[in-house]
Enzyme design. Structure first.
Site, short mmCIF file in Angstrom:
data_model
loop_
_atom_site.label_atom_id
_atom_site.label_comp_id
_atom_site.label_asym_id
_atom_site.label_seq_id
_atom_site.Cartn_x
_atom_site.Cartn_y
_atom_site.Cartn_z
N TYR A 136 41.97 32.53 36.63
CA TYR A 136 40.52 32.34 36.77
C TYR A 136 39.89 33.51 36.02
CZ TYR A 136 36.16 32.65 39.65
OH TYR A 136 34.86 32.75 40.11
N GLN A 180 50.78 35.84 18.84
CA GLN A 180 50.72 36.09 20.29
C GLN A 180 51.30 37.48 20.59
OE1 GLN A 180 54.09 34.89 22.10
NE2 GLN A 180 53.40 34.82 24.23
N LYS A 208 46.51 48.40 48.82
CA LYS A 208 46.29 46.95 48.64
C LYS A 208 47.26 46.16 49.51
CE LYS A 208 46.81 45.53 44.24
NZ LYS A 208 46.43 45.29 42.83
N TYR A 212 51.68 46.84 38.40
CA TYR A 212 51.84 47.23 37.00
C TYR A 212 53.03 48.18 36.83
CZ TYR A 212 47.36 45.03 37.02
OH TYR A 212 46.37 44.09 37.18
N GLU A 228 52.93 30.49 35.84
CA GLU A 228 51.48 30.67 35.75
C GLU A 228 50.94 29.74 34.67
OE1 GLU A 228 49.26 34.66 35.42
OE2 GLU A 228 48.93 33.76 33.46
N ARG A 230 41.07 42.37 41.07
CA ARG A 230 39.76 42.90 40.70
C ARG A 230 39.17 42.07 39.57
NH1 ARG A 230 39.10 48.14 37.33
NH2 ARG A 230 39.52 46.56 35.75
N ASP A 280 39.39 41.38 35.08
CA ASP A 280 39.21 42.19 33.87
C ASP A 280 37.73 42.43 33.63
OD1 ASP A 280 41.72 42.84 32.91
OD2 ASP A 280 42.03 40.79 32.18
P1 FAD Z 1 43.04 46.85 41.29
O1 FAD Z 1 44.20 46.71 42.19
O2 FAD Z 1 41.70 46.97 41.92
O3 FAD Z 1 43.30 48.14 40.37
C1 FAD Z 1 42.46 48.37 39.22
C2 FAD Z 1 42.49 49.87 38.89
O4 FAD Z 1 41.77 50.60 39.92
C3 FAD Z 1 43.90 50.48 38.85
O5 FAD Z 1 43.90 51.44 37.84
C4 FAD Z 1 44.05 51.14 40.23
O6 FAD Z 1 44.94 52.24 40.18
C5 FAD Z 1 42.61 51.60 40.48
N1 FAD Z 1 42.25 51.67 41.91
C6 FAD Z 1 42.54 50.76 42.86
N2 FAD Z 1 42.00 51.14 44.04
C7 FAD Z 1 41.36 52.33 43.82
C8 FAD Z 1 40.61 53.22 44.64
N3 FAD Z 1 40.42 52.99 45.94
N4 FAD Z 1 40.10 54.36 44.07
C9 FAD Z 1 40.28 54.62 42.74
N5 FAD Z 1 40.99 53.79 41.92
C10 FAD Z 1 41.52 52.66 42.45
N6 FAD Z 1 42.40 38.87 35.50
C11 FAD Z 1 41.48 37.88 35.61
O7 FAD Z 1 40.30 38.10 35.33
N7 FAD Z 1 41.85 36.62 36.03
C12 FAD Z 1 43.12 36.31 36.39
O8 FAD Z 1 43.41 35.17 36.75
C13 FAD Z 1 44.12 37.36 36.31
N8 FAD Z 1 45.39 37.13 36.70
C14 FAD Z 1 46.30 38.18 36.71
C15 FAD Z 1 47.60 37.95 37.20
C16 FAD Z 1 48.53 38.99 37.22
C17 FAD Z 1 49.91 38.74 37.77
C18 FAD Z 1 48.18 40.27 36.71
C19 FAD Z 1 49.19 41.39 36.68
C20 FAD Z 1 46.89 40.51 36.21
C21 FAD Z 1 45.93 39.47 36.23
N9 FAD Z 1 44.62 39.66 35.78
C22 FAD Z 1 43.69 38.65 35.85
C23 FAD Z 1 44.22 40.95 35.19
C24 FAD Z 1 43.61 41.92 36.24
O9 FAD Z 1 42.41 41.39 36.74
C25 FAD Z 1 43.35 43.23 35.50
O10 FAD Z 1 44.57 43.85 35.16
C26 FAD Z 1 42.42 44.19 36.19
O11 FAD Z 1 42.09 45.20 35.23
C27 FAD Z 1 42.99 44.87 37.42
O12 FAD Z 1 43.12 44.01 38.47
P2 FAD Z 1 43.86 44.41 39.83
O13 FAD Z 1 43.64 43.34 40.78
O14 FAD Z 1 45.22 44.87 39.56
O15 FAD Z 1 42.93 45.70 40.22
#
Ligand code: FAD
Length: 283
Positions: free
Chosen positions: A37, A206, A159, A139, A5, A97, A99
């Protein structure tokens, strides 16, 4: 599978610095390089991600994955981003989703996608989205906002069922946590490959940042290492790399689906690790 990454430069840094890092990282021949991103970053941030992915794909002829956080995006913006990616021959996205910005109200939603699964479903519902390969995040230590570990797994399965073909894990430092997570996902009927996210700890600053951000379990031997070397940058660096190598060696011995290395844009770090672990993978 062994992937890297990288992230686009901060606003104040020139993009050429990342170009140089990507050139050196590509020489290590990972299976793909993903490009982050920042969800709150706006149009310029999206452009930097597309530009770096394009460099990887079209200049270095390597596979690349564009991160795509939906939290602040409209459907039209996602359509337009997919079209731009396609125009650059980039057909792999990591649907996220994104952050939330610190202090954001969780009930206020700016974009059209509340969860990553909504974004995956949307992309797969579009004629122009069906041929994209979609990865997503997972996670091992449970996402911070999840109602419970069980709920997090249920949503992860949703998902995957929406059209995700690969999962990439959040960083972790305790392999047993990851192995328990693999068992739990298998029990939940999740069958796609899960790549283990490994972040080498390379300095004390870090390290504090990561612990604050992700709150991972820190095993005793890593705690000792942090305590012993926190005042000596070079010793910390060497010990941090050695710890990551040990972690990866064990993961390879357990035959995990793949390793995703959070390189922090450092070819030196990535090379130290690939030099040690590629031979174990027959590469
Ligand atoms: P989701 O899968 O939507 O989950 C988020 C939360 O919502 C979880 O607690 C889940 O249990 C809950 N949830 C999901 N669906 C539902 C539902 N239907 N009803 C109720 N609760 C639900 N962030 C960035 O901004 N840019 C990046 O480039 C980036 N790269 C990443 C790469 C990796 C490998 C990882 C692990 C994380 C990355 N992140 C990045 C961080 C990520 O965006 C955050 O961790 C964010 O808070 C959650 O994203 P997600 O896609 O896992 O969310």
């Amino acid at each position: 599978m062994f992937s890297f990454e990288v992230y686009p430069p901060k606003k104040t840094a020139p993009i050429e610095v990342v170009y140089k890092a990507v050139e050196e990282l590509s020489q290590l021949k990972p299976d793909y390089i993903s490009v982050t991103y920042g969800a709150g970053g706006g149009a310029a941030t999206a452009s930097a991600t597309v530009e770096i992915c394009s460099l990887i794909k079209n200049t270095y002829n390597m596979d690349t994955v564009a991160h795509l956080p939906g939290i602040n995006l409209s459907r039209e913006q996602v359509d337009s981003l997919l079209a731009r990616l396609r125009a650059h021959n980039i057909m792999d996205v990591l649907a996220l989703r994104g952050d939330r910005r610190p202090g954001d109200d969780v009930n206020i939603q700016e974009g059209d996608f509340r969860y990553a699964s909504d974004l995956v479903r949307y992309i797969k519902s579009r004629d122009a989205g069906q041929d994209f390969a979609i990865s997503a995040a997972c996670y091992p230590e449970v996402h911070g906002e999840a109602a419970s570990p069980e709920a997090d797994l249920i949503h992860l399965k949703e998902k995957v069922d929406a059209g995700t073909s690969l999962l990439i894990s959040q960083l972790f430092f305790d392999n047993d946590v990851f192995y328990r997570f693999l068992e739990a996902t298998a029990d939940a009927g999740i069958q796609v490959p899960i790549q283990a996210g490994i972040m080498p700890l390379t300095n004390a600053r870090q390290c504090s940042h990561i612990i604050k951000l992700c709150n991972p379990h820190i095993p005793t031997d890593l705690q000792k290492l942090i305590g012993r070397y926190q005042d000596c940058d070079e010793s910390f660096y060497k010990a941090g790399i050695a710890y990551a190598i040990d972690q990866i060696e064990d993961l390879i011995a357990q035959d995990v689906s793949g390793i995703h290395l959070y390189t922090m844009n450092s070819p030196r770090t990535a090379k130290a690790i690939t030099d040690a672990v590629y031979p174990l993978m027959g590469r």
